[in-house]
Design an enzyme around this catalytic site. Structure first.
Site, PDB file in Angstrom:
ATOM      1  N   ASP A 329      12.297 -80.332  61.710  1.00 40.69           N
ATOM      2  CA  ASP A 329      12.600 -80.701  60.326  1.00 40.69           C
ATOM      3  C   ASP A 329      13.960 -80.160  59.885  1.00 40.69           C
ATOM      4  O   ASP A 329      14.496 -79.221  60.476  1.00 40.69           O
ATOM      5  CB  ASP A 329      11.512 -80.162  59.390  1.00 40.69           C
ATOM      6  CG  ASP A 329      11.462 -78.635  59.385  1.00 40.69           C
ATOM      7  OD1 ASP A 329      11.542 -78.057  60.494  1.00 40.69           O
ATOM      8  OD2 ASP A 329      11.363 -78.043  58.308  1.00 40.69           O
ATOM      9  N   GLU A 330      14.488 -80.761  58.847  1.00 47.45           N
ATOM     10  CA  GLU A 330      15.633 -80.257  58.084  1.00 47.45           C
ATOM     11  C   GLU A 330      16.812 -79.841  58.964  1.00 47.45           C
ATOM     12  O   GLU A 330      17.348 -78.745  58.827  1.00 47.45           O
ATOM     13  CB  GLU A 330      15.199 -79.070  57.216  1.00 47.45           C
ATOM     14  CG  GLU A 330      14.166 -79.433  56.163  1.00 47.45           C
ATOM     15  CD  GLU A 330      13.782 -78.252  55.290  1.00 47.45           C
ATOM     16  OE1 GLU A 330      13.587 -78.454  54.085  1.00 47.45           O
ATOM     17  OE2 GLU A 330      13.669 -77.125  55.816  1.00 47.45           O
ATOM     18  N   VAL A 331      17.265 -80.716  59.831  1.00 48.11           N
ATOM     19  CA  VAL A 331      18.410 -80.418  60.694  1.00 48.11           C
ATOM     20  C   VAL A 331      19.695 -80.793  59.963  1.00 48.11           C
ATOM     21  O   VAL A 331      19.898 -81.958  59.600  1.00 48.11           O
ATOM     22  CB  VAL A 331      18.307 -81.166  62.032  1.00 48.11           C
ATOM     23  CG1 VAL A 331      19.496 -80.812  62.921  1.00 48.11           C
ATOM     24  CG2 VAL A 331      16.994 -80.819  62.730  1.00 48.11           C
TER      25      VAL A 331
END
Length: 534
Positions: A329-331
């Site tokens: 997630d959230e790269v």
């Protein structure tokens, strides 16, 4: 008198139906069982005479240490918190005494020496009548859930006498995956705090501890293969989970029918990893020169994948569950965009300027590694959203915002199992009884056919750790998470907020008696409470 007793039985059976609010008249069961019939007829329990034991014909006998441990534990829960612990035991006021609870495991393979899994059978039947109550379950996991229910049925009156109503219960969970996520990176959680919350999970019939064990802020997992990860990446030398600590958590959870699924989130959320593993993170650039800062995992180096394979091999041996959570997630792509070597790599692979393709390239390699190690994967929803080729058994955890119903529809339409977390982020706090909004969620309220809805294997209540440590973890989590627990265990039509409030208020008091510092739902007091709140 006999006719009157029969009339009482009929009225109580109707009142105790799992769909009728009056169920709370006969005990504060939480979560509410699937089928529940409770009589007003009371049976007494005398602590010095009452026993919990293996029933005749059970496939799990005295050698089953899991059940033996549970018998001792639940005897303590039932009798160990009496307001009159030092009083002389009273003789029964009548002949209607319950002398024992016999636990019978009906399947030849009790799974006594195994770990719980996603397909573990947690169903049970409980019949309470004189002189012996009988708890039947196919596997030990169902027996654990039935013991919790039995313990909740026992009450103590104002004079120190224990009693239980005659009951007939048939129960099983609605969803197989009922999880709690705890974050031990933003703030280190001492073992004692984790173990107390594993107890609380069992009291609420949760069965998955999602251990978000590392993140940007710290790497407290002490790796045998790569000890420098925690030596350099933990907050300090004593803010680590040693192999012995991890084994203790896993074994403690197993005795309560709880799976431990570790999360090692990559390629983002990895700043702490880079402190102990050279060249693992991507160097960021300012123009043509390195800026001195680092971004996500460096996906262009072979050494990255060599390291990840060795680490995953260790994780496979340490954590017995068949699933590993790989995050995804959230790269943040800013650093990748700045790095000329990354740009050249993407050009060679034909990725153009699609950094989601680069992320997918990395994650697909990690997913393949996990499959090669005979494990299965859980990923956050961005992995699915970015078009990564997933194995059919890869579970997608849906966590983002208010559009989770559409996400569930899309994930299950593609044939992937799903876990719902989006409406149950307990780190978001507000004034008032926010447990009600968690309780009111219906996980299957999305457009989709029956086959799609069967792919929703459950859900998780998530408590992220930016503002949570051992001082406030437990009261922030409970009893708010209890609302999620009933939603994932009980029947779909168990939705009465007023009844839930009454039962949850009593359940919160029960958790307090058992050492769980659950916060109050609203004004009031617990009958076992002293003036100082203990």
């Amino acid at each position: 008198m006999e006719l009157l007793r029969v009339l009482w039985w009929v009225s109580a059976t109707l009142a105790a139906s799992a769909t009728v609010p009056e169920s709370s008249r006969f005990g504060a069961l939480w979560p509410l069982p699937r089928s529940l019939h409770i009589s007003p007829a009371r049976l007494q329990l005398a602590p010095k005479r009452f026993q919990i034991l293996h029933g005749s014909g059970s496939s799990a006998g005295p050698r089953c240490s899991l059940l033996q441990d549970a018998f001792r534990r639940y005897y303590g829960y039932i009798f160990g918190y009496s307001k009159w612990q030092n009083h002389d035991e009273k003789q029964p006021l009548s002949e209607t005494e319950l002398f024992s609870l016999q636990v019978i495991i009906t399947s030849e393979d009790s799974e006594c020496d195994k770990y719980p899994g996603v397909e573990s059978d947690e169903s049970y039947q409980l019949q309470v009548s004189e002189p012996t109550a009988v708890l039947k379950a196919s596997k030990v996991w169902g027996a654990l859930r039935g013991l919790e229910t039995f313990s909740q049925l026992v009450n103590e009156d104002d004079y120190g006498s224990f009693f239980i109503n005659e009951s007939d219960i048939s129960d099983s969970p609605r969803f197989a995956h009922r999880g709690i996520l705890l974050d031990t990176s933003r703030h280190f959680l001492p073992l004692k705090s984790i173990l107390i919350n594993l107890d609380a999970m069992a009291f609420n019939k949760f069965n998955v501890f999602h251990w978000h064990i590392v993140d940007d802020q710290s790497f407290p997992y002490q790796s045998i293969t790569f000890p420098e990860l925690s030596a350099q990446g933990a907050y300090s030398y004593n803010h680590v989970y040693t192999p012995t600590d991890v084994r203790l958590v896993i074994d403690y959870a197993r005795l309560r029918g709880i799976r431990v699924i570790p999360e090692f989130d990559t390629p983002g959320h990895t700043e702490s990893w880079g402190k102990g593993q050279k060249d693992f993170l991507t160097p960021c650039y300012n123009g043509k020169h390195p800026s001195g800062s680092y971004g996500p995992v460096n996906p262009i180096l072979n050494t990255t994948y060599d390291f990840m394979l060795q680490l995953l091999k260790e994780i496979r041996t340490v954590f017995p569950d068949e699933y590993i959570h790989l995050g995804g997630d959230e790269v943040d792509f800013t650093c990748w965009r700045s790095n000329p070597d990354v740009s050249e790599f993407m050009k060679e692979r034909g990725f153009s300027h699609s950094y989601t393709k680069l992320e997918s390239y990395y994650i697909e390699k990690i997913l393949d590694m996990v499959s090669s190690l005979n494990k299965k994967s859980i990923v956050w929803q961005e992995v699915f959203d970015n078009g990564v080729q997933l194995q059919p058994d890869t579970i997608v955890e849906v966590w983002m915002g208010t559009l989770y119903k559409e996400e569930l529809r899309r994930v299950t339409k593609e044939g992937h199992p799903a876990i719902l977390a989006a409406p149950w982020y307990l780190d978001y706090i507000s004034y008032g009884q926010d447990w009600k909004k968690y309780y009111s969620v219906e996980p299957l309220d999305f457009l989709g056919c029956r086959a799609q809805k069967e792919l929703v294997v459950g859900g998780e209540a998530c408590l992220w750790g930016e503002y949570v440590d051992a001082t406030n973890l437990t009261p922030r989590l409970w009893p708010r998470a209890s609302a999620v627990g009933e939603r994932l265990w009980s029947s779909k039509n168990v939705t009465d907020i007023a009844d839930a409030y009454n039962r949850l208020t009593e359940h919160r008091c029960r958790m307090l008696r058992r050492g769980v510092a659950a916060e109050p739902l609203f004004v009031g007091y617990c009958s076992n409470e002293t003036g100082d709140g203990t």
